[in-house]
Write a protein that holds these residues in place. Sequence first.
Motif, short mmCIF file in Angstrom:
data_model
loop_
_atom_site.label_atom_id
_atom_site.label_comp_id
_atom_site.label_asym_id
_atom_site.label_seq_id
_atom_site.Cartn_x
_atom_site.Cartn_y
_atom_site.Cartn_z
N LEU A 100 6.01 5.52 -19.09
CA LEU A 100 6.85 6.16 -18.06
C LEU A 100 6.16 7.38 -17.46
N ASN A 101 5.46 8.14 -18.28
CA ASN A 101 4.73 9.30 -17.77
C ASN A 101 3.70 8.89 -16.72
N LEU A 102 2.98 7.80 -17.00
CA LEU A 102 2.01 7.29 -16.03
C LEU A 102 2.71 6.83 -14.75
N PHE A 103 3.84 6.14 -14.92
CA PHE A 103 4.62 5.69 -13.77
C PHE A 103 5.07 6.88 -12.93
N PHE A 104 5.60 7.92 -13.57
CA PHE A 104 6.09 9.09 -12.83
C PHE A 104 4.95 9.84 -12.14
N GLU A 105 3.78 9.86 -12.74
CA GLU A 105 2.62 10.49 -12.09
C GLU A 105 2.23 9.71 -10.83
N ASP A 106 2.22 8.38 -10.93
CA ASP A 106 1.92 7.55 -9.76
C ASP A 106 2.98 7.76 -8.68
N ALA A 107 4.23 7.81 -9.09
CA ALA A 107 5.32 8.01 -8.12
C ALA A 107 5.17 9.36 -7.42
N LYS A 108 4.79 10.38 -8.16
CA LYS A 108 4.61 11.70 -7.57
C LYS A 108 3.47 11.67 -6.54
N LEU A 109 2.38 10.99 -6.84
CA LEU A 109 1.28 10.86 -5.89
C LEU A 109 1.72 10.10 -4.63
N ASN A 110 2.52 9.06 -4.82
CA ASN A 110 3.03 8.30 -3.68
C ASN A 110 3.94 9.14 -2.80
N ILE A 111 4.74 9.99 -3.42
CA ILE A 111 5.61 10.88 -2.66
C ILE A 111 4.77 11.86 -1.85
N ARG A 112 3.77 12.44 -2.48
CA ARG A 112 2.88 13.37 -1.76
C ARG A 112 2.22 12.67 -0.57
N THR A 113 1.79 11.42 -0.77
CA THR A 113 1.17 10.66 0.31
C THR A 113 2.18 10.41 1.43
N PHE A 114 3.41 10.09 1.06
CA PHE A 114 4.46 9.83 2.04
C PHE A 114 4.72 11.06 2.91
N PHE A 115 4.71 12.24 2.30
CA PHE A 115 4.98 13.48 3.04
C PHE A 115 3.71 14.09 3.62
N ASN A 116 2.59 13.41 3.53
CA ASN A 116 1.34 13.92 4.07
C ASN A 116 1.21 13.53 5.55
N VAL A 117 2.23 13.85 6.31
CA VAL A 117 2.23 13.65 7.76
C VAL A 117 2.47 15.01 8.40
N ASN A 118 1.94 15.18 9.59
CA ASN A 118 2.09 16.48 10.22
C ASN A 118 3.42 16.63 10.94
N LEU A 119 3.73 17.86 11.23
CA LEU A 119 5.02 18.21 11.84
C LEU A 119 5.19 17.54 13.20
N SER A 120 4.11 17.33 13.92
CA SER A 120 4.22 16.70 15.24
C SER A 120 4.66 15.24 15.14
N LYS A 121 4.54 14.64 13.96
CA LYS A 121 4.98 13.26 13.74
C LYS A 121 6.50 13.13 13.97
N LEU A 122 7.22 14.22 13.81
CA LEU A 122 8.67 14.18 14.03
C LEU A 122 9.01 13.86 15.48
N ASP A 123 8.06 14.07 16.39
CA ASP A 123 8.28 13.69 17.79
C ASP A 123 8.53 12.19 17.92
N GLU A 124 7.88 11.40 17.09
CA GLU A 124 8.09 9.95 17.12
C GLU A 124 9.52 9.60 16.71
N TYR A 125 10.06 10.36 15.75
CA TYR A 125 11.44 10.13 15.34
C TYR A 125 12.41 10.58 16.42
N GLN A 126 12.03 11.60 17.19
CA GLN A 126 12.85 12.04 18.32
C GLN A 126 12.93 10.91 19.34
#
Length: 137
Positions: A100-126
């Motif tokens: 589970l510790n390995l799974f949670f570490e991978d999940a944390k890396l995936n979350i960081r990757t998911f949020f590794n977009v710049n603020l201007s990307k929100l224009d696409e959601y607009q």
Amino acid sequence: MPLISTKGVYGLSAMHELSKYNKDTPMQIKEISKKANIPQNYLEQLLGKLRKAGLVKSIRGAKGGYILALEAKDIYIGDILAVLEDDLKIIDQRSQNPILNLFFEDAKLNIRTFFNVNLSKLDEYQEKYNEFLHYSI
């Protein structure tokens, strides 16, 4: 406990408002508060943290306010959330189960990757939101 608290959502909302505003003119805190629907005293605390982290600048004076310290394309959503949330945690403690510790570490890396977009990307959601409003008659 949610991954992103009200603090993170409000801070990201404030940063989004600043990214849409004229980059050469400071945006007053009362205007950010009104547009992002954030209590002004709470917003002051969040902007203080973001200023200390170098993501916004405060300008003093009658025509003062806040501006982004960098271009929106150079500010990452993950960085904003890391400043306000201290860390994006999936769990608060390690498990006794190493799998589970390995799974949670991978999940944390995936979350960081998911949020590794710049603020201007929100224009696409607009744009998506505008399309939704246009077609939801």
